[in-house]
Design a protein around this motif. Structure first.
Motif, short mmCIF file in Angstrom:
data_model
loop_
_atom_site.label_atom_id
_atom_site.label_comp_id
_atom_site.label_asym_id
_atom_site.label_seq_id
_atom_site.Cartn_x
_atom_site.Cartn_y
_atom_site.Cartn_z
N ALA B 146 45.96 -25.79 42.92
CA ALA B 146 45.32 -25.80 41.61
C ALA B 146 44.14 -24.84 41.55
CB ALA B 146 44.86 -27.21 41.25
N GLU B 147 43.93 -24.05 42.60
CA GLU B 147 42.85 -23.06 42.54
C GLU B 147 43.45 -21.66 42.45
OE1 GLU B 147 39.72 -23.60 45.37
OE2 GLU B 147 39.72 -25.78 45.06
N PRO B 148 43.07 -20.93 41.40
CA PRO B 148 43.71 -19.64 41.16
C PRO B 148 43.63 -18.68 42.35
CG PRO B 148 42.29 -20.26 39.32
CD PRO B 148 42.08 -21.28 40.38
N ILE B 229 59.01 -24.98 41.24
CA ILE B 229 58.93 -26.38 41.63
C ILE B 229 57.52 -26.77 42.07
CG2 ILE B 229 59.80 -28.12 43.25
CD1 ILE B 229 62.41 -26.49 43.33
N MET B 230 56.86 -25.87 42.82
CA MET B 230 55.60 -26.27 43.44
C MET B 230 54.36 -26.15 42.56
SD MET B 230 55.87 -24.58 47.19
CE MET B 230 54.13 -24.53 47.38
N THR B 231 54.30 -25.10 41.76
CA THR B 231 52.99 -24.73 41.23
C THR B 231 52.63 -25.46 39.94
OG1 THR B 231 53.85 -22.89 39.96
CG2 THR B 231 53.18 -22.44 42.22
N VAL B 232 51.36 -25.42 39.64
CA VAL B 232 50.82 -25.99 38.41
C VAL B 232 51.34 -25.17 37.23
CG1 VAL B 232 48.70 -26.32 37.10
CG2 VAL B 232 48.72 -26.75 39.56
N GLY B 233 51.82 -25.82 36.26
CA GLY B 233 52.19 -25.08 35.05
C GLY B 233 53.63 -25.11 34.61
N PRO B 234 54.58 -24.55 35.38
CA PRO B 234 54.51 -23.76 36.61
C PRO B 234 54.09 -22.31 36.35
CG PRO B 234 56.78 -23.97 35.91
CD PRO B 234 55.95 -24.73 34.91
N PRO B 237 47.75 -22.15 38.56
CA PRO B 237 46.90 -22.31 37.38
C PRO B 237 46.59 -20.98 36.71
CG PRO B 237 45.63 -22.60 39.39
CD PRO B 237 47.06 -22.52 39.79
N ASP B 238 46.66 -21.00 35.39
CA ASP B 238 46.32 -19.84 34.57
C ASP B 238 47.09 -18.60 35.02
OD1 ASP B 238 45.10 -18.78 32.42
OD2 ASP B 238 43.25 -18.22 33.47
N ASN B 239 48.38 -18.77 35.26
CA ASN B 239 49.29 -17.68 35.60
C ASN B 239 48.98 -16.98 36.92
OD1 ASN B 239 50.68 -18.07 33.18
ND2 ASN B 239 49.13 -16.89 32.09
N GLU B 242 52.31 -16.55 38.70
CA GLU B 242 53.42 -16.05 37.89
C GLU B 242 54.23 -15.01 38.68
OE1 GLU B 242 54.13 -17.00 34.82
OE2 GLU B 242 55.56 -15.47 34.19
N ARG B 250 61.52 -18.38 31.75
CA ARG B 250 60.77 -18.96 30.64
C ARG B 250 61.11 -18.24 29.33
NH1 ARG B 250 55.93 -17.42 31.80
NH2 ARG B 250 55.32 -19.06 33.24
#
Lengths: 463, 291
Positions: B146-148, B229-234, B237-239, B242, B250
């Motif tokens: 969760a930390e960019p 599967i793993m990341t926030v969002g996915p 966080p804040d792309n 990506e 998407r």
């Protein structure tokens, strides 16, 4: 891993391949021989042809598909010669995308679940039938009433695109803040009426050794719901419409920025369970169910989702999001509500009248009551749960509906403009981790909204 | 006789070739065709929009973010995997048990790997934070995914972890074919183990390493499944995690822009192809013939 990416590419392209082939097979589509309309009578107000087939495709997910089978059974009692082909499936989009492209869709579709078709796309491609005829038909249990008068407020509007009702949702979803009644009774806490009181109570909760709030950090949209609810309550229906209509500066209205500030305060004052931003919905909700946290924002499906892990006597209830200020434009009971389980009749259905008739039975009180019992969710038919013994969560949701009366609101931009939806989610994730402040949040989201407004490839809607 | 042979070959191959044509070649070709349209996924007659979709790519912040992140992965992942795999292969020479153990991640599907690592990284009950606390490093605890600044590195570590095993086995097998007498001769001439590795072993297994570069280069341009599967969002966080594949997915399935997504696919296809060719050229060395 390479395989997976190729897999995604392939499935997209394979869908295209099969659809093109199918389109060729039917001579380019559009020449679908329909069953037409039978004789209209008081017994058969929609003029269902007596012996046509009726293909029904239902998403068989968390709610099951028993209620749709019931609707079919009741329809058969009236139209014994109609041959119903009921299909309860998952991955509705994968199955139906080629059939929509080839213009040979089923007669009724429950377009729901993770793999559903993008509704805005179906609408802009003109693939859906206008449901006005159904809404003006007499209700099954009370022929004195029209179908439109038996539905909860906001339901028809939820499925209306540019003035045309194209979709009817079956399950009513409310968004609020959940807490455990027994936990609150134990500590003598009461649910706050305003956000100011919420912050004060949070300090008290913290002193008792609990984390006041958590949220489903992996999916930031969960925290958008209280934020947008407060924005709507403070700014009124005009604020909501301005946002949905992509008006200039809509996201920088004082009410919206103040709502962002309110959520930001949770983070600034340390009211959020540390690590929440990295938790999946299951992890956050389980921490809450274990009594480590007092509040969690969620829609009314929470009770059903958590039933395996909720301890006995937890008594979860949903409260509507507190008022943002003492001078909010909407009354305190106002609640964000939308409906899900989107039922539609394709424009090119072979038996469109049969499709409408199916929906007439589906939205009858008797079938809806069965849905409330089997699916543990609130159907959109008014009074369907009267006299039923409801669980504590579902009961609180039903009460919230009653308390709200006509003050029910919902945002459309999530369905209309998926790219904007993503931008809001991203920004709210950053807001709740204090990496941006409310002004930056509003600026970012406004920029995304302006970009959508300018993008000519995105079909625009108005409300 | 000859004709009969070909007839037999064609007869035997016609089914697989037809399947390959319908399920591999035709979708690829159609994706190329769709890349020039505004197809929304359900429309029966998409409009031809020329190069519009490709023009859009260069001003699409999400696609550019994906390009940057895949670029970083391309720099880090192959190098790390090959270095670690070579070191492990050299260190465990002759002990088969280790090789089997290293190979384990290869047996798990990507989805399972992603879910397992999600549990490792999860902030409050995760293995990683738990281990840090256990050794008294509480201040090192993080919300890893969760930390960019950390999230993409956390994804890359999983990508490296899941790839290393295969290359350990590949390189070990190659090392076994290096003639023992050459190594012994070098040792007698006074070469230490490092020199032997650099001057003898590595040149003799270079072809395997070259294959590794190319496969890993392609893998680094992907990362879709892990990120999804793993990341926030996915992708968050804040792309910050990506990747191009996620953007493609998407764009097609959430935004309903299949034409534009196909253009992304075509761009990724050519990018992957160019990188593969480039890696092949750059890593080309003179082939050593073993007598």
């Amino acid at each position: 891993m390479n395989l997976t990416r190729r897999g995604a590419l392939l499935s997209a392209a394979a869908a295209a391949a099969s659809t093109t082939l199918a389109a060729c097979a039917t001579g380019g589509g559009g020449d679908n021989e329909g069953a037409g309309k039978g004789d209209v009578s008081a017994e058969n107000p929609l003029g269902v042809p007596a012996d046509a087939g009726l293909e029904v495709v239902i998403f068989k997910g968390g709610y099951g598909d028993q209620y749709a089978i019931d609707a079919g059974t009741r329809l058969k009692e009236k139209h014994p010669k109609v041959a119903i082909d009921h299909k309860g499936i998952q991955g509705v989009g994968e199955v139906l995308q080629p059939r929509f492209v080839a213009d040979s869709p089923p007669d009724v579709v429950d377009n729901s679940g993770a793999g559903r078709l993008d509704l805005a796309t179906l609408v802009s491609a003109g693939k859906l039938k206008d449901l006005t005829e159904l809404l003006d038909a007499p209700a099954v249990d009370d022929p004195g009433k029209k179908v439109r008068d038996t539905l909860m407020p906001g339901v028809i509007e939820d499925g209306t695109f540019d003035g045309k009702p194209l979709v009817l949702n079956y399950s009513s979803v409310l968004w609020g803040v959940w807490y455990s009644k027994s936990l609150f009774a134990k500590h003598g806490w009461t649910f706050p009426k305003t956000w100011e009181e919420m912050l004060t109570l949070n300090d008290e909760i913290k002193k008792a050794g609990l984390a006041p709030w958590t949220w489903q950090g992996k999916y930031p949209e969960y925290l958008n719901d209280p934020l947008l609810s407060m924005a709507a309550k403070a700014g009124g229906v005009e604020a909501v419409k301005a946002i949905d209509n992509l008006e200039a500066g809509a996201w920088q209205q004082p009410a919206v920025v103040a709502a962002a500030e309110a959520i930001h305060q949770l983070a600034v004052r340390g009211h959020i369970l540390p690590g929440s931003e990295g938790l999946s919905h299951t992890e956050a909700q389980n921490a809450w169910c274990k009594g480590q946290v007092a509040f969690i924002p969620c829609g009314s499906w929470l009770e059903g989702e958590q039933q395996q892990v909720t301890p006995a006597g937890f008594d979860m209830v949903m409260a509507t999001v507190p008022a943002l200020t003492s001078s909010d434009k909407l009354p305190n009971g106002a609640v964000m509500a939308a409906s899900s389980e989107s039922f539609l009749v394709p424009a090119k259905a072979k038996n469109p009248q049969g499709g409408l008739e199916f929906l007439r039975y589906l939205f009858s009180k008797q079938v809806a009551r069965g849905f409330a019992e089997s699916a543990k969710a609130l159907p959109v038919v008014t009074g369907a749960t009267d006299g039923l013994t409801l669980t504590s969560g579902l009961g609180s949701v039903a009460e919230a509906v009653k308390a709200a009366g006509p003050n029910v609101f919902s945002y459309k931009f999530r369905t209309w403009y998926a790219p904007l939806s993503k931008a809001v989610d991203d920004a709210t994730g950053e807001l709740a981790t204090k990496r941006i402040n409310p002004q930056q949040w509003a600026e970012r989201v406004q920029k995304a909204a302006d970009a959508v407004a300018k993008d000519s490839s995105i079909v625009k809607h108005k409300r | 006789m000859r004709h009969g042979k070909y007839r037999f070959l064609v007869g035997a191959l016609i089914v697989p070739l037809a399947l390959y044509g319908v399920f591999v070649l035709s979708p690829y070709l159609q994706a190329f065709q769709l890349a020039f349209t505004n197809w929304n996924g359900v429309d029966s007659a998409p409009e031809f929009t020329g190069l519009d979709n490709f023009g859009r790519l260069w001003s699409d912040p999400l696609f550019l973010a994906g390009l940057r992140h895949n670029g970083l992965m391309l720099l880090v992942v192959p190098l790390a995997v090959i270095a670690i795999a070579l070191a492990l292969a050299a260190a465990t020479k002759g002990t088969r048990v280790y090789r089997v153990v290293y190979f384990f991640p290869q047996l798990l599907s990507v989805a399972i790997i992603a879910v397992l690592w999600q549990f490792v990284y999860t902030p409050n009950s995760g293995l990683l934070n738990g281990a840090l606390s256990a050794v008294g490093l509480d201040s090192w605890r993080r919300s890893w995914l969760a930390e960019p600044d950390l999230a993409l590195w956390c994804v890359m570590i999983v990508l490296i972890w899941s790839s290393v095993g295969f290359y350990v086995v590949l390189f070990s097998a190659a090392m076994e074919s290096v003639p023992e007498d050459i190594v012994e001769a070098a040792a007698i001439d006074g070469a230490g183990p490092v020199t032997v590795f650099r001057r003898i072993t590595l040149p003799l297994i270079w072809e395997s390493v070259q294959v590794g570069w190319i496969y890993l280069g392609i893998a680094a341009l992907d990362g879709f499944a892990l990120v999804q599967i793993m990341t926030v969002g996915p992708g968050g966080p804040d792309n910050s995690t990506e990747v191009m594949g996620l953007g493609l997915y998407r764009t097609a399935f959430a935004f309903g822009k299949f034409g534009y997504a196909s253009a992304m696919g075509v761009a990724i296809f050519f990018l992957t192809l160019s990188i593969a060719v480039l890696l092949l050229r750059v890593t080309k060395r003179e082939r050593v013939e073993l007598a």
